[in-house]
Design a protein around this motif. Sequence first.
Motif, PDB file in Angstrom:
ATOM      1  N   ASP A   1     -15.947   6.799   6.723  1.00 38.71           N
ATOM      2  CA  ASP A   1     -15.474   7.834   7.644  1.00 38.71           C
ATOM      3  C   ASP A   1     -14.363   8.646   6.987  1.00 38.71           C
ATOM      4  N   GLY A   2     -14.645   9.900   6.683  1.00 42.44           N
ATOM      5  CA  GLY A   2     -13.657  10.759   6.034  1.00 42.44           C
ATOM      6  C   GLY A   2     -12.449  11.038   6.902  1.00 42.44           C
ATOM      7  N   TYR A   3     -12.644  11.070   8.217  1.00 43.65           N
ATOM      8  CA  TYR A   3     -11.525  11.346   9.128  1.00 43.65           C
ATOM      9  C   TYR A   3     -10.515  10.204   9.103  1.00 43.65           C
ATOM     10  N   LEU A   4     -11.001   8.957   9.152  1.00 43.59           N
ATOM     11  CA  LEU A   4     -10.098   7.811   9.098  1.00 43.59           C
ATOM     12  C   LEU A   4      -9.369   7.759   7.762  1.00 43.59           C
ATOM     13  N   ARG A   5     -10.109   8.028   6.693  1.00 45.96           N
ATOM     14  CA  ARG A   5      -9.485   7.998   5.360  1.00 45.96           C
ATOM     15  C   ARG A   5      -8.406   9.070   5.245  1.00 45.96           C
ATOM     16  N   LYS A   6      -8.672  10.239   5.777  1.00 47.46           N
ATOM     17  CA  LYS A   6      -7.686  11.323   5.721  1.00 47.46           C
ATOM     18  C   LYS A   6      -6.425  10.942   6.488  1.00 47.46           C
ATOM     19  N   GLN A   7      -6.595  10.392   7.687  1.00 44.70           N
ATOM     20  CA  GLN A   7      -5.438  10.014   8.485  1.00 44.70           C
ATOM     21  C   GLN A   7      -4.611   8.937   7.804  1.00 44.70           C
ATOM     22  N   LEU A   8      -5.296   7.968   7.178  1.00 44.54           N
ATOM     23  CA  LEU A   8      -4.583   6.883   6.516  1.00 44.54           C
ATOM     24  C   LEU A   8      -3.821   7.388   5.299  1.00 44.54           C
ATOM     25  N   ILE A   9      -4.411   8.304   4.546  1.00 45.70           N
ATOM     26  CA  ILE A   9      -3.742   8.841   3.363  1.00 45.70           C
ATOM     27  C   ILE A   9      -2.560   9.708   3.772  1.00 45.70           C
ATOM     28  N   HIS A  10      -2.687  10.458   4.856  1.00 41.08           N
ATOM     29  CA  HIS A  10      -1.537  11.223   5.353  1.00 41.08           C
ATOM     30  C   HIS A  10      -0.387  10.286   5.719  1.00 41.08           C
ATOM     31  N   GLY A  11      -0.720   9.178   6.372  1.00 42.94           N
ATOM     32  CA  GLY A  11       0.317   8.208   6.713  1.00 42.94           C
ATOM     33  C   GLY A  11       0.927   7.585   5.475  1.00 42.94           C
ATOM     34  N   ALA A  12       0.090   7.267   4.485  1.00 39.85           N
ATOM     35  CA  ALA A  12       0.590   6.674   3.241  1.00 39.85           C
ATOM     36  C   ALA A  12       1.499   7.646   2.500  1.00 39.85           C
ATOM     37  N   ARG A  13       1.198   8.925   2.585  1.00 41.54           N
ATOM     38  CA  ARG A  13       2.038   9.924   1.910  1.00 41.54           C
ATOM     39  C   ARG A  13       3.462   9.897   2.475  1.00 41.54           C
ATOM     40  N   THR A  14       3.582   9.729   3.780  1.00 42.35           N
ATOM     41  CA  THR A  14       4.905   9.623   4.396  1.00 42.35           C
ATOM     42  C   THR A  14       5.630   8.369   3.923  1.00 42.35           C
ATOM     43  N   VAL A  15       4.909   7.247   3.845  1.00 49.11           N
ATOM     44  CA  VAL A  15       5.515   5.989   3.400  1.00 49.11           C
ATOM     45  C   VAL A  15       6.014   6.120   1.967  1.00 49.11           C
ATOM     46  N   VAL A  16       5.213   6.720   1.092  1.00 44.78           N
ATOM     47  CA  VAL A  16       5.602   6.881  -0.313  1.00 44.78           C
ATOM     48  C   VAL A  16       6.829   7.782  -0.433  1.00 44.78           C
ATOM     49  N   THR A  17       6.877   8.835   0.353  1.00 44.51           N
ATOM     50  CA  THR A  17       8.000   9.779   0.295  1.00 44.51           C
ATOM     51  C   THR A  17       9.323   9.096   0.630  1.00 44.51           C
ATOM     52  N   HIS A  18       9.306   8.171   1.583  1.00 43.26           N
ATOM     53  CA  HIS A  18      10.550   7.541   2.043  1.00 43.26           C
ATOM     54  C   HIS A  18      10.774   6.147   1.454  1.00 43.26           C
ATOM     55  N   ALA A  19       9.895   5.707   0.554  1.00 41.12           N
ATOM     56  CA  ALA A  19       9.998   4.341   0.034  1.00 41.12           C
ATOM     57  C   ALA A  19      11.294   4.111  -0.738  1.00 41.12           C
ATOM     58  N   SER A  20      11.773   5.118  -1.454  1.00 42.92           N
ATOM     59  CA  SER A  20      12.979   4.946  -2.272  1.00 42.92           C
ATOM     60  C   SER A  20      14.226   4.697  -1.427  1.00 42.92           C
ATOM     61  N   LYS A  21      14.159   4.992  -0.124  1.00 43.75           N
ATOM     62  CA  LYS A  21      15.320   4.801   0.745  1.00 43.75           C
ATOM     63  C   LYS A  21      15.368   3.400   1.363  1.00 43.75           C
ATOM     64  N   LYS A  22      14.325   2.582   1.100  1.00 43.59           N
ATOM     65  CA  LYS A  22      14.249   1.262   1.713  1.00 43.59           C
ATOM     66  C   LYS A  22      14.204   0.180   0.634  1.00 43.59           C
ATOM     67  N   ASP A  23      14.422  -1.083   1.070  1.00 43.97           N
ATOM     68  CA  ASP A  23      14.514  -2.164   0.101  1.00 43.97           C
ATOM     69  C   ASP A  23      13.598  -3.344   0.439  1.00 43.97           C
ATOM     70  N   ASP A  24      12.629  -3.162   1.316  1.00 43.39           N
ATOM     71  CA  ASP A  24      11.690  -4.248   1.582  1.00 43.39           C
ATOM     72  C   ASP A  24      10.675  -4.335   0.444  1.00 43.39           C
ATOM     73  N   ASP A  25       9.900  -5.400   0.433  1.00 45.54           N
ATOM     74  CA  ASP A  25       8.971  -5.641  -0.675  1.00 45.54           C
ATOM     75  C   ASP A  25       7.963  -4.509  -0.846  1.00 45.54           C
ATOM     76  N   LEU A  26       7.418  -4.036   0.269  1.00 48.13           N
ATOM     77  CA  LEU A  26       6.417  -2.967   0.200  1.00 48.13           C
ATOM     78  C   LEU A  26       7.016  -1.697  -0.398  1.00 48.13           C
ATOM     79  N   SER A  27       8.204  -1.320   0.035  1.00 40.45           N
ATOM     80  CA  SER A  27       8.837  -0.093  -0.459  1.00 40.45           C
ATOM     81  C   SER A  27       9.174  -0.200  -1.940  1.00 40.45           C
ATOM     82  N   ARG A  28       9.646  -1.375  -2.375  1.00 40.93           N
ATOM     83  CA  ARG A  28       9.975  -1.538  -3.785  1.00 40.93           C
ATOM     84  C   ARG A  28       8.719  -1.522  -4.654  1.00 40.93           C
ATOM     85  N   TRP A  29       7.627  -2.093  -4.118  1.00 44.52           N
ATOM     86  CA  TRP A  29       6.351  -2.035  -4.842  1.00 44.52           C
ATOM     87  C   TRP A  29       5.879  -0.588  -4.985  1.00 44.52           C
TER      88      TRP A  29
END
Length: 345
Positions: A269-297
């Motif tokens: 499903d391209g729609y689900l994939r698009k929504q998930l990648i948009h969400g991931a883009r936000t997580v990647v943008t703000h990862a440097s401001k956090k210190d949990d395992d996922l953000s550091r990875w």
Amino acid sequence: MQKVSTLSIDLAKNVFQLLGVDSQGHPCLSKRLSRSKLKEAIINLPPCEIVMEACASSHFWGRACLAAGHQVNLIPAQHVTPFVRGNKNDKNDCLAIYEASRRPNIRFVPVKTEQQQAVLILHRMRERVLSARTACINQTRSLLLEFGIDIPQSYSKFKQELRELLTHSLQPAVLLMISEVYDELTHFERKIHLLDDLFKQENTRSEAAQIIQSIPGIVLINTSAFVASIDKGQAFKSGKEFAVWLGLTPSQYASGNTNRLGSITKRGDGYLRKQLIHGARTVVTHASKKDDDLSRWITALKQRRGHNKAVVATAHRLARLMWILLQKNESYQPQYTQQGAVHHV
């Protein structure tokens, strides 16, 4: 009809082709039925396995077959096509659907409820509104350039500029266009807010939605779309299988000693994939401001592979995380290693 063990149905709008196969794998029924006759045949048929291609109206007929006491298996269309032999006709399509259903490792599509399909309709409506709004903005910007008026692409700035242009001394036709476009954008906004409110109401009634929405980067729209599409992920055996279904794994070419990985497959499903990648883009943008395992990875991956590859890899990891949490029936909790926890303090 008494000997039928598996019934293959080639769906259509008005005329349906049926192929019945007994327990020995021998054809014992071949019929063409109208829509009304098909409903009657399904009700009168003793319980059996019914296989259909996952296409338009398949979920409706799947629910009708389940209500009549049958076992229903919907097969993705791409798995049926390789089994079509000879010319393209309804009988050969029916046979191909049956043969595809006998193959091992075929992942069947779960039959969606009316509620799930109703929510997905709202998502399609929202996509159509966003598409119409984008088309309206693009056309307006290009037309105003003919008068030397260059408006920024940002939606908020675009609407603000339109409001200010209404006070300028321009051609009457231009002012009329600007006024109509401004009203049209306001109408689009009302529609989007209405749909978002409906999504919010649906999410509050779903336990799975509360779990999904706890994951970083998964917000209102993403949550509603995933719950309506996969429910609790019961159709997948693992998080990896779910990520593969979303098309987030690399394509592979392997022959002999050669093994090359390419870009993501973009299956599913391209729609689900698009929504998930948009969400991931936000997580990647703000990862440097956090210190949990996922953000550091994510931060380390971004430094090694770049922003865009880190976004897709994060989407893949969020998909697997989503499936795991749904199976455990737990909300997401940030994890800190001992080193990360000390640094966090």
